[in-house]
Design a protein around this motif. Structure first.
Motif, PDB file in Angstrom:
ATOM      1  N   GLU A 190     -35.232 -61.169  24.563  1.00 48.94           N
ATOM      2  CA  GLU A 190     -36.562 -61.779  24.518  1.00 48.94           C
ATOM      3  C   GLU A 190     -37.573 -60.891  25.235  1.00 48.94           C
ATOM      4  O   GLU A 190     -37.496 -60.707  26.451  1.00 48.94           O
ATOM      5  CB  GLU A 190     -36.546 -63.164  25.187  1.00 48.94           C
ATOM      6  N   PRO A 191     -38.545 -60.320  24.500  1.00 46.58           N
ATOM      7  CA  PRO A 191     -39.542 -59.454  25.155  1.00 46.58           C
ATOM      8  C   PRO A 191     -40.494 -60.215  26.066  1.00 46.58           C
ATOM      9  O   PRO A 191     -41.116 -59.618  26.944  1.00 46.58           O
ATOM     10  CB  PRO A 191     -40.286 -58.826  23.975  1.00 46.58           C
ATOM     11  N   ASN A 192     -40.611 -61.544  25.850  1.00 44.36           N
ATOM     12  CA  ASN A 192     -41.462 -62.380  26.711  1.00 44.36           C
ATOM     13  C   ASN A 192     -42.875 -61.797  26.830  1.00 44.36           C
ATOM     14  O   ASN A 192     -43.401 -61.593  27.924  1.00 44.36           O
ATOM     15  CB  ASN A 192     -40.828 -62.517  28.106  1.00 44.36           C
ATOM     16  N   GLU A 193     -43.471 -61.538  25.683  1.00 48.88           N
ATOM     17  CA  GLU A 193     -44.780 -60.873  25.685  1.00 48.88           C
ATOM     18  C   GLU A 193     -45.921 -61.797  26.080  1.00 48.88           C
ATOM     19  O   GLU A 193     -46.988 -61.334  26.465  1.00 48.88           O
ATOM     20  CB  GLU A 193     -45.038 -60.270  24.296  1.00 48.88           C
ATOM     21  N   GLY A 194     -45.730 -63.087  25.963  1.00 48.96           N
ATOM     22  CA  GLY A 194     -46.761 -64.013  26.419  1.00 48.96           C
ATOM     23  C   GLY A 194     -47.757 -64.357  25.328  1.00 48.96           C
ATOM     24  O   GLY A 194     -48.312 -63.470  24.679  1.00 48.96           O
ATOM     25  N   ASP A 195     -47.990 -65.661  25.142  1.00 47.90           N
ATOM     26  CA  ASP A 195     -48.905 -66.101  24.095  1.00 47.90           C
ATOM     27  C   ASP A 195     -50.329 -65.612  24.334  1.00 47.90           C
ATOM     28  O   ASP A 195     -51.045 -65.260  23.393  1.00 47.90           O
ATOM     29  CB  ASP A 195     -48.902 -67.634  24.005  1.00 47.90           C
ATOM     30  N   GLY A 196     -50.752 -65.611  25.592  1.00 51.00           N
ATOM     31  CA  GLY A 196     -52.121 -65.208  25.897  1.00 51.00           C
ATOM     32  C   GLY A 196     -52.393 -63.766  25.534  1.00 51.00           C
ATOM     33  O   GLY A 196     -53.404 -63.443  24.901  1.00 51.00           O
TER      34      GLY A 196
END
Length: 318
Positions: A190-196
């Motif tokens: 999971e790269p966890n790039e962030g929705d924002g």
């Protein structure tokens, strides 16, 4: 046919922009996508140039097809003269419309760059971050997004699930984080790039995909009107803003000095804010032909883009 060439130019220009942005990015970070981005840039540029060539060939044929300007304008009169101030306004309108198109292209490139930077940051963390074993302690779903809560070392972090992996409490995962900034965390999957951060790229790109095609059309239309007026010159006319029967909308009735008139409709174009409502035989200047006509008012700051909905007829005819 013209719409086809314009569509080819728009589509492949957007693709060329993507290729150019990707190529520059690949050169900077040295990733493995350089060849693919370069091929996209070269191929899309070639097709955009081909579309531009086809459009120019088509436009060169338009004056020949419209050589009989008498269908829309009376014969030139030396008294009409030249009107450099109207020509200058026409060119300014073209520059404004082109500026809007360029602006949307910049917005698209900025959004694409933001997505590329977010992806690059996640990839960099995968290769340079500190790796340790973690455990999934919670899985929750909120508004269509799945989050996993992972405990590792002395920390517990909530990450966005982007992969197809089906997590369960107790699953073991590899956690990667930046020791200098532990809030930068991801897992091997999971790269966890962030929705924002993703929204900062996706929203501008979606807006540009809507705005760019609608801005290219008016920009090209103003360029065609410049060429049309250069060929026909300006004719004095009295213009009345009136209402067509039923729900057909408003139109401009331009009456020339020889007693003929042509019926025009305002064309949608950027920054044509000078209202024609209330005009009653207003003395203005008309130029161009067919779908590329212009109404110029020396008393107003703008020229109005228009297109003929009926050819010139004598006022004595029904």
């Amino acid at each position: 046919m013209r719409a086809l060439w314009v569509g080819i130019i728009v589509v492949f220009s957007v693709l060329a922009g993507l290729g150019a942005t990707g190529t520059v990015y690949s050169l900077i970070v040295g990733d493995d996508d350089l060849l693919g981005n370069a091929i996209l840039l070269i191929g899309a540029t070639a097709f955009a140039v081909l579309g531009r060539h086809g459009l120019r060939v088509f436009d060169r044929g338009a004056p020949a097809a419209a050589r009989d300007f008498g269908r829309w304008l009376p014969a030139a009169d030396p008294a009409d003269g030249a009107h450099p101030e109207l020509d200058a306004r026409l060119r300014r309108s073209a520059r404004r419309a082109t500026g809007f198109a360029v602006g949307w292209a910049v917005v698209f490139a900025a959004g694409f760059t933001q997505l590329s930077l977010v992806d690059a940051a996640a990839e960099d963390l995968l290769h340079t971050g500190f790796h340790e074993i973690g455990e999934v302690v919670d899985v929750r779903h909120t508004r269509g997004t799945t989050y996993i809560e992972v405990s590792h070392g002395t920390r517990t972090d909530v990450l966005i699930r982007d992969s197809d992996r089906d997590y369960r409490v107790g699953d073991e995962v590899i956690v990667i984080y930046d020791p200098a900034d532990p809030s930068r965390v991801r897992t091997a999957d999971e790269p966890n790039e962030g929705d924002g951060r993703l929204a900062l790229g996706i929203v501008p790109m979606l807006a540009a995909l809507f705005g760019l095609p609608f801005s290219i059309g008016p920009a090209a239309g103003w360029r065609r009107r410049i060429r049309a007026v250069e060929r026909t010159g300006w004719r004095r006319a009295g213009v009345t803003d009136d209402q067509l029967g039923g729900s057909q909308g408003r139109y401009l009735d331009a009456e020339f000095r020889d007693g003929t008139d042509v019926t025009l409709r305002r064309s949608w174009a950027f920054l044509n804010l000078s209202p024609s409502a209330g005009w009653k035989n207003r003395p203005v200047w008309v130029g161009g032909w067919g779908k590329t006509m212009v109404v110029g008012d020396e008393k107003g700051p703008y020229v109005l883009a228009a297109h003929a909905i009926r050819e010139r007829v004598s006022r004595s005819r029904p």
